[in-house]
Each structure stands twice: as structure tokens, then as C-alpha cells.
Design a protein around this motif. Structure first.
Motif, PDB file in Angstrom:
ATOM      1  N   ALA A   1       0.777  -1.286  -0.002  1.00  0.00           N
ATOM      2  CA  ALA A   1      -0.032   0.173   0.123  1.00  0.00           C
ATOM      3  C   ALA A   1       0.994   1.346   0.066  1.00  0.00           C
ATOM      4  N   VAL A   2       1.845   1.159   0.826  1.00  0.00           N
ATOM      5  CA  VAL A   2       2.701   2.557   0.951  1.00  0.00           C
ATOM      6  C   VAL A   2       3.650   2.514  -0.566  1.00  0.00           C
ATOM      7  N   MET A   3       4.105   1.394  -1.128  1.00  0.00           N
ATOM      8  CA  MET A   3       4.815   1.486  -2.291  1.00  0.00           C
ATOM      9  C   MET A   3       3.761   1.807  -3.459  1.00  0.00           C
ATOM     10  N   ASP A   4       2.643   1.496  -3.535  1.00  0.00           N
ATOM     11  CA  ASP A   4       1.927   1.906  -4.413  1.00  0.00           C
ATOM     12  C   ASP A   4       1.442   3.299  -4.544  1.00  0.00           C
ATOM     13  N   ALA A   5       1.590   3.663  -3.312  1.00  0.00           N
ATOM     14  CA  ALA A   5       1.272   5.436  -3.105  1.00  0.00           C
ATOM     15  C   ALA A   5       2.537   6.163  -3.540  1.00  0.00           C
ATOM     16  N   GLY A   6       3.531   5.337  -3.818  1.00  0.00           N
ATOM     17  CA  GLY A   6       4.977   6.277  -4.396  1.00  0.00           C
ATOM     18  C   GLY A   6       5.594   6.707  -3.060  1.00  0.00           C
ATOM     19  N   GLN A   7       5.493   6.233  -1.979  1.00  0.00           N
ATOM     20  CA  GLN A   7       6.184   6.463  -0.685  1.00  0.00           C
ATOM     21  C   GLN A   7       7.278   5.754  -0.309  1.00  0.00           C
ATOM     22  N   LEU A   8       8.081   6.015   0.613  1.00  0.00           N
ATOM     23  CA  LEU A   8       9.111   5.099   1.165  1.00  0.00           C
ATOM     24  C   LEU A   8       8.430   4.379   2.082  1.00  0.00           C
ATOM     25  N   VAL A   9       9.019   2.973   2.172  1.00  0.00           N
ATOM     26  CA  VAL A   9       8.452   2.021   3.328  1.00  0.00           C
ATOM     27  C   VAL A   9       9.255   2.506   4.736  1.00  0.00           C
ATOM     28  N   SER A  10       8.307   2.679   5.634  1.00  0.00           N
ATOM     29  CA  SER A  10       8.718   3.130   6.990  1.00  0.00           C
ATOM     30  C   SER A  10       9.837   2.088   7.848  1.00  0.00           C
ATOM     31  N   ASP A  11      10.401   2.432   8.683  1.00  0.00           N
ATOM     32  CA  ASP A  11      11.351   1.720   9.641  1.00  0.00           C
ATOM     33  C   ASP A  11      10.569   0.604  10.047  1.00  0.00           C
ATOM     34  N   ASP A  12       9.455   1.005  10.563  1.00  0.00           N
ATOM     35  CA  ASP A  12       8.472   0.000  11.377  1.00  0.00           C
ATOM     36  C   ASP A  12       8.070  -1.249  10.186  1.00  0.00           C
ATOM     37  N   ILE A  13       7.853  -0.796   9.146  1.00  0.00           N
ATOM     38  CA  ILE A  13       7.440  -2.008   7.959  1.00  0.00           C
ATOM     39  C   ILE A  13       8.824  -2.748   7.865  1.00  0.00           C
ATOM     40  N   VAL A  14       9.858  -2.169   7.499  1.00  0.00           N
ATOM     41  CA  VAL A  14      11.111  -2.937   7.256  1.00  0.00           C
ATOM     42  C   VAL A  14      11.501  -3.601   8.318  1.00  0.00           C
ATOM     43  N   ILE A  15      11.378  -3.414   9.679  1.00  0.00           N
ATOM     44  CA  ILE A  15      11.804  -4.064  10.924  1.00  0.00           C
ATOM     45  C   ILE A  15      10.747  -5.297  10.971  1.00  0.00           C
ATOM     46  N   GLY A  16       9.531  -5.051  10.704  1.00  0.00           N
ATOM     47  CA  GLY A  16       8.416  -6.108  10.796  1.00  0.00           C
ATOM     48  C   GLY A  16       8.817  -7.240   9.684  1.00  0.00           C
ATOM     49  N   ILE A  17       9.373  -6.734   8.678  1.00  0.00           N
ATOM     50  CA  ILE A  17       9.774  -7.690   7.478  1.00  0.00           C
ATOM     51  C   ILE A  17      11.002  -8.465   7.945  1.00  0.00           C
ATOM     52  N   VAL A  18      11.820  -7.849   8.553  1.00  0.00           N
ATOM     53  CA  VAL A  18      13.081  -8.407   9.005  1.00  0.00           C
ATOM     54  C   VAL A  18      12.790  -9.291  10.143  1.00  0.00           C
ATOM     55  N   SER A  19      11.909  -8.987  11.231  1.00  0.00           N
ATOM     56  CA  SER A  19      11.481  -9.785  12.152  1.00  0.00           C
ATOM     57  C   SER A  19      10.713 -11.156  11.762  1.00  0.00           C
ATOM     58  N   ASP A  20       9.866 -10.918  10.426  1.00  0.00           N
ATOM     59  CA  ASP A  20       9.092 -12.347  10.106  1.00  0.00           C
ATOM     60  C   ASP A  20      10.072 -13.107   9.549  1.00  0.00           C
ATOM     61  N   ARG A  21      11.211 -12.471   8.946  1.00  0.00           N
ATOM     62  CA  ARG A  21      12.395 -13.300   8.092  1.00  0.00           C
ATOM     63  C   ARG A  21      13.016 -14.088   9.051  1.00  0.00           C
ATOM     64  N   VAL A  22      13.751 -13.475  10.088  1.00  0.00           N
ATOM     65  CA  VAL A  22      14.783 -14.161  10.847  1.00  0.00           C
ATOM     66  C   VAL A  22      13.895 -15.265  11.580  1.00  0.00           C
ATOM     67  N   GLU A  23      12.677 -15.460  11.473  1.00  0.00           N
ATOM     68  CA  GLU A  23      11.906 -16.755  12.179  1.00  0.00           C
ATOM     69  C   GLU A  23      11.724 -17.769  11.197  1.00  0.00           C
ATOM     70  N   GLU A  24      12.088 -17.567   9.746  1.00  0.00           N
ATOM     71  CA  GLU A  24      11.886 -18.441   9.041  1.00  0.00           C
ATOM     72  C   GLU A  24      12.972 -19.671   9.283  1.00  0.00           C
ATOM     73  N   PRO A  25      12.835 -20.917   8.697  1.00  0.00           N
ATOM     74  CA  PRO A  25      13.710 -22.004   9.235  1.00  0.00           C
ATOM     75  C   PRO A  25      15.020 -22.045   8.911  1.00  0.00           C
ATOM     76  N   ASP A  26      15.516 -21.300   7.428  1.00  0.00           N
ATOM     77  CA  ASP A  26      16.680 -21.351   7.024  1.00  0.00           C
ATOM     78  C   ASP A  26      17.562 -20.094   7.679  1.00  0.00           C
ATOM     79  N   ALA A  27      16.811 -19.200   8.586  1.00  0.00           N
ATOM     80  CA  ALA A  27      17.607 -18.296   9.413  1.00  0.00           C
ATOM     81  C   ALA A  27      17.799 -18.616  10.759  1.00  0.00           C
ATOM     82  N   ARG A  28      17.148 -19.923  11.346  1.00  0.00           N
ATOM     83  CA  ARG A  28      17.435 -20.193  12.738  1.00  0.00           C
ATOM     84  C   ARG A  28      19.028 -20.277  13.119  1.00  0.00           C
ATOM     85  N   ARG A  29      19.639 -20.916  12.264  1.00  0.00           N
ATOM     86  CA  ARG A  29      21.295 -20.937  12.604  1.00  0.00           C
ATOM     87  C   ARG A  29      22.001 -19.478  12.541  1.00  0.00           C
TER      88      ARG A  29
END
Length: 196
Positions: free
Chosen positions: A51-79
Motif C-alpha cells: 500500500a505504501v509503495m503503491d502510493a509512491g512513498q518510502l516504506v517506514s522503518d516499522d514496516i522494514v523491521i516487521g519484515i526483518v522480524s518475520d524473516r529471521v523466524e523462517e527455518p533457514d535463518a534459525r542458525r
């Protein structure tokens, strides 16, 4: 092994990340790749980002951190994982620390590849020429003018992240202008001390 690789564009972070990924069997987490994957997967945070990108805006730090937070919980990142190109600001570094602490995780190392910035443009020109000689497509960001713009943005916005980690006693500087194998060896020596 959870680590951050810092350094200006052209310092060799991508090259070293590939080597460390193979050695430690951990993923390199690129915020751009994670953002695109979250949007494609239609995750809650991905829908927010879209929604943010479609509006032509930069993604906020909160969204980026949320994406990193989700990603580090995936199985390949457990190590562990390698963050390259993130955090880009002190605010992002602070948010990353809070997010990791909330998961009971911590960074094992923050490594800065130090290079003579005056020589980086020559390095990029050489890389572009070698890529052309192999018959491969030259990266768009290997154009000297584009590269100078990226370097200026790094110095303006991201160079402040290294002192943040330095003040916390987490930063190790490595001479990134040495031959690739030597740089890899130095990084591994730093990581072996952490892992000991």
C-alpha cells in the motif's frame, strides 16, 4: 551466526556475503528481496508495504523491521543470518536491537569493510569492464555517475551506523581493499573468536 556487514557500495559486502553464506549455511537477508517476497506472499506486513509503495512513498522503518522480524523466524535463518544493506540509519539499528532482544537474540558480530573511497570509483569501473569482458550484463549501479550518487547517499545516511556499533563495542573494522581471499580470512578469524 548473526552478523551485519557494513561498508560503502563497492566495498565487497556482496562478495563476502556469498562466501559466508556457503561457509556457515546461513542466508543473506536483503531488505529489498524480503520486501518483494512479503508483498508477493501477501503477508500482513507485505500488504502494508504494498500500500505504501503503491502510493509512491518510502516504506517506514516499522514496516522494514516487521519484515526483518518475520524473516529471521523462517527455518533457514534459525542458525543465523547476514544483514547486508541494513540497518541504514541509527534509528533502524536501534529498532533492530529492540526486535532481536524481544526474540531473545543478539548480533554475534558487526563487521565494517573499510576501503579508500577515492579508489572505489576505479574499482567499480574495473568490475564493469571485467563483467563486459565475460559477456555478462553490467549492473546498472556500476555506472560511475550512479555509483557516485550511491556513495554520497551512503556517506550522508548510513556511515553513522558504524559509530553506533563502535560505541557499543560490537564493531570490527577490516581492510576491504585487500585481496578477496584475505578479506574472507580476516572475517572468518573474527567470527571464530565470537563462536569460540
Amino acid at each position: 551466526m548473526r552478523l551485519i556487514l557494513l561498508g560503502p557500495p563497492g566495498a565487497g559486502k556482496g562478495t563476502q556475503s556469498k562466501r559466508l553464506m556457503q561457509r556457515y549455511d546461513i542466508p543473506q537477508l536483503s531488505t529489498g528481496d524480503m520486501l518483494r517476497a512479503a508483498v508477493a506472499a501477501g503477508t500482513p506486513i507485505g500488504l502494508k508495504a504494498k500500500a505504501v509503495m503503491d502510493a509512491g512513498q518510502l516504506v517506514s522503518d516499522d514496516i522494514v523491521i516487521g519484515i526483518v522480524s518475520d524473516r529471521v523466524e523462517e527455518p533457514d535463518a534459525r542458525r543465523g543470518f547476514i544483514l547486508d544493506g541494513f540497518p541504514r540509519t541509527v534509528a533502524q539499528a536501534e529498532a533492530l536491537d529492540r526486535m532481536l532482544n524481544g526474540k531473545g537474540l543478539a548480533l554475534d558480530a558487526v563487521i565494517e569493510l573499510k576501503v579508500d573511497q577515492a579508489g572505489l570509483v576505479d574499482r567499480i569501473l574495473t568490475r564493469a569492464a571485467e563483467t563486459k569482458a565475460r559477456g555478462e550484463a553490467v549492473r546498472a549501479d556500476d555506472d560511475p555517475e550512479v555509483f557516485k550518487t550511491r556513495l554520497a547517499a551512503y556517506n550522508r545516511d548510513t556511515a553513522v551506523v558504524a559509530p553506533y556499533y563502535q560505541a557499543r563495542g560490537q564493531l570490527t573494522g577490516i581492510d576491504g581493499s585487500k585481496p578477496i581471499d584475505e578479506v574472507t580470512g580476516e572475517i572468518i578469524r573474527v567470527l571464530e573468536k565470537v563462536d569460540a
